[in-house]
Design an enzyme around this catalytic site. Structure first.
Site, PDB file in Angstrom:
ATOM      1  N   HIS A 112      39.930 -13.066 -23.054  1.00 11.13           N
ATOM      2  CA  HIS A 112      39.223 -12.882 -21.772  1.00 11.13           C
ATOM      3  C   HIS A 112      40.008 -12.005 -20.812  1.00 11.13           C
ATOM      4  CE1 HIS A 112      41.310 -15.893 -19.201  1.00 11.13           C
ATOM      5  NE2 HIS A 112      41.343 -16.660 -20.255  1.00 11.13           N
ATOM      6  N   ASP A 115      47.631 -15.600 -19.970  1.00 13.84           N
ATOM      7  CA  ASP A 115      46.250 -16.070 -19.806  1.00 13.84           C
ATOM      8  C   ASP A 115      45.448 -15.013 -19.061  1.00 13.84           C
ATOM      9  OD1 ASP A 115      43.994 -17.614 -19.791  1.00 13.84           O
ATOM     10  OD2 ASP A 115      44.709 -19.052 -18.321  1.00 13.84           O
ATOM     11  N   GLU A 133      35.987 -15.971 -17.676  1.00 14.92           N
ATOM     12  CA  GLU A 133      36.266 -17.218 -18.397  1.00 14.92           C
ATOM     13  C   GLU A 133      36.799 -18.248 -17.418  1.00 14.92           C
ATOM     14  OE1 GLU A 133      38.516 -20.303 -20.451  1.00 14.92           O
ATOM     15  OE2 GLU A 133      39.317 -18.858 -19.052  1.00 14.92           O
ATOM     16  N   GLU A 134      37.540 -17.773 -16.409  1.00 12.61           N
ATOM     17  CA  GLU A 134      38.279 -18.699 -15.548  1.00 12.61           C
ATOM     18  C   GLU A 134      37.455 -19.374 -14.457  1.00 12.61           C
ATOM     19  OE1 GLU A 134      40.978 -19.724 -16.379  1.00 12.61           O
ATOM     20  OE2 GLU A 134      42.286 -18.190 -17.210  1.00 12.61           O
ATOM     21  N   ASP A 186      43.192 -17.509 -26.773  1.00 13.79           N
ATOM     22  CA  ASP A 186      43.318 -17.850 -25.351  1.00 13.79           C
ATOM     23  C   ASP A 186      44.223 -19.064 -25.143  1.00 13.79           C
ATOM     24  OD1 ASP A 186      43.004 -17.950 -22.621  1.00 13.79           O
ATOM     25  OD2 ASP A 186      41.058 -18.964 -22.702  1.00 13.79           O
ATOM     26  N   HIS A 191      48.137 -20.494 -15.009  1.00 12.21           N
ATOM     27  CA  HIS A 191      47.477 -20.493 -13.687  1.00 12.21           C
ATOM     28  C   HIS A 191      48.462 -20.545 -12.518  1.00 12.21           C
ATOM     29  CE1 HIS A 191      43.411 -22.107 -15.498  1.00 12.21           C
ATOM     30  NE2 HIS A 191      43.895 -21.058 -16.136  1.00 12.21           N
TER      31      HIS A 191
HETATM   32 ZN   LIG Z   1      42.492 -18.375 -20.503  1.00 12.53          ZN
END
Ligand SMILES: [Zn+2]
Length: 483
Positions: free
Chosen positions: A296, A308, A342-343, A370, A441
């Site tokens: 992603h 990520d 995606e997030e 991912d 994140h």
């Molecule tokens: Zn991800």
């Protein structure tokens, strides 16, 4: 893993006793089950070796993270990333077809908090609380809001307190990420257990009249780093606090009344048009049959989205780059997808699923990486026993890199997961993710967290599986539809 190797050995010695009988649900591959054409195995070995010596994926991750930067849905950087990846795949000679996706456009603002009243407070002082707004959080008034903190260890505990104890307060969901589970190699299970409070906690707290919702960060680094992430729009300010600050709040509220002053000024702007970047290397015999290889493209906004998931996009891109480099064109179409959003809501995969529903019978398989860029151990996913058995020779090609496992977990990464319900076999890289949730994140998800050798191994695993799926004489069968 040793146990499994012994089992393989034993089962062979005992005249090929099927592995499923020895380890139900664990290993499905029997090394002698299928033979692939010698030429295909040779090509897989060439692709593997080319991946291990290529810096293509590294250069893509570097550009996406250091030059473009954070790529939250709706941001100018997300749009730049769409243009960059589309341009790059076009230069490789693929047919690039960006597909429109309507994405949320949430923008982080100022974020700070301090305790203004608590047991033992020294006169004239406050205590800083380290936090970051969750995706889709509402804002506080510009001057902030002030509220008593109520700490709970779950949804049931909050509901037990009832509206009377929750209304007008700031609720903290203080549920620990199980770092021992992560350290033991089950990081995604640890994440799955804790993330539910981030996703639904604010909404549930708002139903009982809470004026703000705090969530203990879902992750295991002990550097006072808050971890952001998606939360369902709740209409109240919602933030993740660093785990140290969650402990502080829990300790102080046990002693007496604790009041927080919270300033969060994010904004939810009108939805924007963005794109899933889709690029095909058309199959030589069955162009209508599709093998997806993907990651992603969007990321959270605190770091630069290296693990990520620039890494996942980069290894998917490298699959096409290596086919071009070696002059290989598989029988079926290899479709590289860089998914959007995606997030913060998954509008990208939902749009693809809706728009390609009628073509999913011709989707032979879908792969997404991912879970970072750690050393690959093989693949997880949702696929039939016949598929696993047909892929045994592929695992053998990957054995020298350490990526030989093929484990049917029944699920997959978020963007390809919806295809399970259409029977499409789906695969995700199984990686060493023991430290993945230290950075996930956070502001520390940056390029330096990727080891170039691990990334090259990931690319090798992805290109070998993708090419095999696209070039095997017979496609692997679809999975039985879930009931
Ligand atoms: Zn991800």
């Amino acid at each position: 893993m040793k146990l499994r190797q012994i089992a393989v050995w034993l089962s062979m010695a005992l005249l090929a006793l099927p592995l499923e009988m020895a380890f139900p649900g664990e290993a499905q591959t029997s090394p002698s089950a299928t033979v692939l054409p010698t030429e295909l195995v040779g090509n897989l070995e060439k692709l593997r070796d080319a991946a291990l010596t290529s810096d293509y994926a590294w250069r893509q991750v570097s550009h996406l993270t250091e030059n473009i930067g954070p790529r939250l849905s709706g941001s100018p950087q997300a749009q730049a990333a769409v243009e960059y990846v589309g341009g790059e795949l076009g230069r490789l000679g693929l047919e690039v077809k960006p597909e429109k996706v309507l994405v949320p456009h949430w923008v982080r603002g100022e974020e700070r908090a301090e305790l203004v009243s608590y047991p033992g407070q020294v006169g004239g002082t406050t205590q800083k609380i380290v936090l970051t707004a969750l995706g889709n959080s509402a804002g506080t008034p510009e001057s902030g809001l002030t509220a008593e903190v109520v700490v709970v260890d779950g949804l049931d505990a909050m509901r037990a307190l009832g509206r009377e104890r929750i209304a007008g307060r700031a609720v903290l969901f203080n549920v620990k990420f199980d770092s021992r589970m992560a350290a033991a190699g089950r990081a995604s299970a640890a994440y799955g257990d804790a993330v539910v409070y981030r996703r639904t906690g604010p909404k549930e707290a708002a139903k009982l009249g809470a004026v703000a919702c705090l969530v203990r960060s879902v992750g295991n680094a002990d550097y006072r780093l808050p971890h952001t992430g998606y939360s369902a729009p709740a209409g109240i300010p919602a933030a993740a606090v660093a785990s140290e600050d969650a402990d502080l709040l829990a300790d102080l509220t046990r002693q007496g009344r604790v009041v927080i002053h919270l300033v969060l000024t994010p904004e939810t702007l009108p939805q924007q048009t963005s794109y899933n970047v889709i690029a095909d290397l058309p199959g030589s015999e069955h162009p209508e049959q599709i093998v997806i290889v993907s990651g992603h493209l969007d990321s959270w906004d605190l770091g630069t989205g290296a693990i990520d998931d620039a890494a996942g996009v980069a290894v998917a891109m490298e699959t096409a780059a290596l086919c071009k480099q070696l002059g290989l064109r598989p029988r079926r179409t290899l479709r590289v997808i860089a998914w959007m959003d995606e997030e913060n809501g998954e509008s990208g995969n939902q749009t693809y699923f809706a728009e390609h529903k009628d073509a999913l019978a011709d989707h032979v398989a879908a792969i997404e990486s991912d879970s970072g860029a750690g050393h690959p151990l093989g693949f997880t996913g949702s696929f039939s026993e016949q598929a696993a058995s047909a892929l045994a020779p592929v695992s053998k090609v990957l054995a020298p890199t350490g990526a030989s496992l093929m484990v049917n977990t029944g699920d997959a990464e978020a963007d390809v997961d919806p295809m399970i319900e259409a029977g499409v076999p789906v695969f995700g890289l199984m990686q060493d993710a023991r430290t993945y949730f230290n950075y996930h994140h956070t502001a520390a998800d940056t390029l330096d967290k990727i080891d170039p050798r691990d990334l090259a191994e990931n690319a090798a695993a992805i290109v070998v599986l993708a090419y095999a799926l696209a070039d095997m004489p017979q496609p692997i069968p679809h999975s039985p539809l879930p009931k």
